[in-house]
Design a protein around this motif. Structure first.
Motif, short mmCIF file in Angstrom:
data_model
loop_
_atom_site.label_atom_id
_atom_site.label_comp_id
_atom_site.label_asym_id
_atom_site.label_seq_id
_atom_site.Cartn_x
_atom_site.Cartn_y
_atom_site.Cartn_z
N GLY A 268 -22.10 -60.07 33.80
CA GLY A 268 -21.18 -60.04 32.67
C GLY A 268 -21.41 -61.12 31.63
N ALA A 269 -22.44 -61.94 31.83
CA ALA A 269 -22.76 -63.03 30.89
C ALA A 269 -21.60 -63.99 30.71
CB ALA A 269 -23.24 -62.48 29.54
N ILE A 270 -20.94 -64.33 31.84
CA ILE A 270 -19.84 -65.28 31.75
C ILE A 270 -19.97 -66.45 32.73
CG2 ILE A 270 -18.17 -63.66 30.79
CD1 ILE A 270 -17.01 -63.33 33.61
N CYS A 271 -21.09 -66.52 33.48
CA CYS A 271 -21.17 -67.61 34.46
C CYS A 271 -22.43 -68.48 34.32
CB CYS A 271 -21.08 -67.07 35.89
SG CYS A 271 -22.54 -66.16 36.46
N LEU B 204 -30.48 -65.89 30.10
CA LEU B 204 -29.77 -65.40 31.27
C LEU B 204 -30.47 -64.10 31.68
CD1 LEU B 204 -26.06 -65.93 30.21
CD2 LEU B 204 -27.55 -67.47 31.50
N SER B 205 -30.89 -64.04 32.93
CA SER B 205 -31.65 -62.86 33.35
C SER B 205 -30.82 -61.59 33.33
CB SER B 205 -32.28 -63.08 34.73
OG SER B 205 -31.30 -63.30 35.72
N CYS B 206 -29.49 -61.71 33.31
CA CYS B 206 -28.65 -60.52 33.19
C CYS B 206 -28.72 -59.90 31.80
CB CYS B 206 -27.21 -60.83 33.57
SG CYS B 206 -26.32 -61.91 32.40
N GLN B 207 -29.21 -60.66 30.85
CA GLN B 207 -29.28 -60.19 29.46
C GLN B 207 -30.68 -59.77 29.03
OE1 GLN B 207 -26.25 -59.87 27.59
NE2 GLN B 207 -25.71 -60.09 29.76
#
Length: 108
Positions: free
Chosen positions: A43-46, A84-87
């Protein structure tokens, strides 16, 4: 299917198969890659999926959004190619992308 090369702090390299349209974080979690905690699940929040992209690959990525930029301001070991690898979403032109997992990620 494309691949991504993750370099761990000890110099070991792991090559992960990453389906197109998956985030690099999703593949890292699927394969149990140490250092990609991803507490928020993408979620790009941590900030717990921080990686340092090899400079040769960095300009091929979409620019980070405002939320990602804000999180990158506070991650340990931030560098000019931190993401961020989630992004980072895999697409064929990123096949072979190289990333480094910062040592501080292993301590999370």
């Amino acid at each position: 299917m494309s691949s991504a090369v993750f370099e761990l702090p000890d110099g070991a390299e792991l090559v992960l198969d990453v389906p197109d349209d998956w985030s690099l974080m999703e593949a890292a979690r699927r394969d149990g890659l140490e250092g990609i905690v991803a507490e928020c699940g993408g979620g790009a929040i941590c900030g717990t999926c921080h990686v340092q992209v090899d400079p040769a690959w960095f300009d091929r990525l979409e620019p980070p959004g405002m939320a990602e930029e804000a999180l990158l301001e506070v991650v340990p070991e931030r560098c000019a190619t931190s993401r961020l690898s989630c992004q980072v979403i895999m697409r064929p032109e990123l096949d072979g992308i190289r990333l480094r997992v910062p040592a501080t990620q292993l301590a999370l």
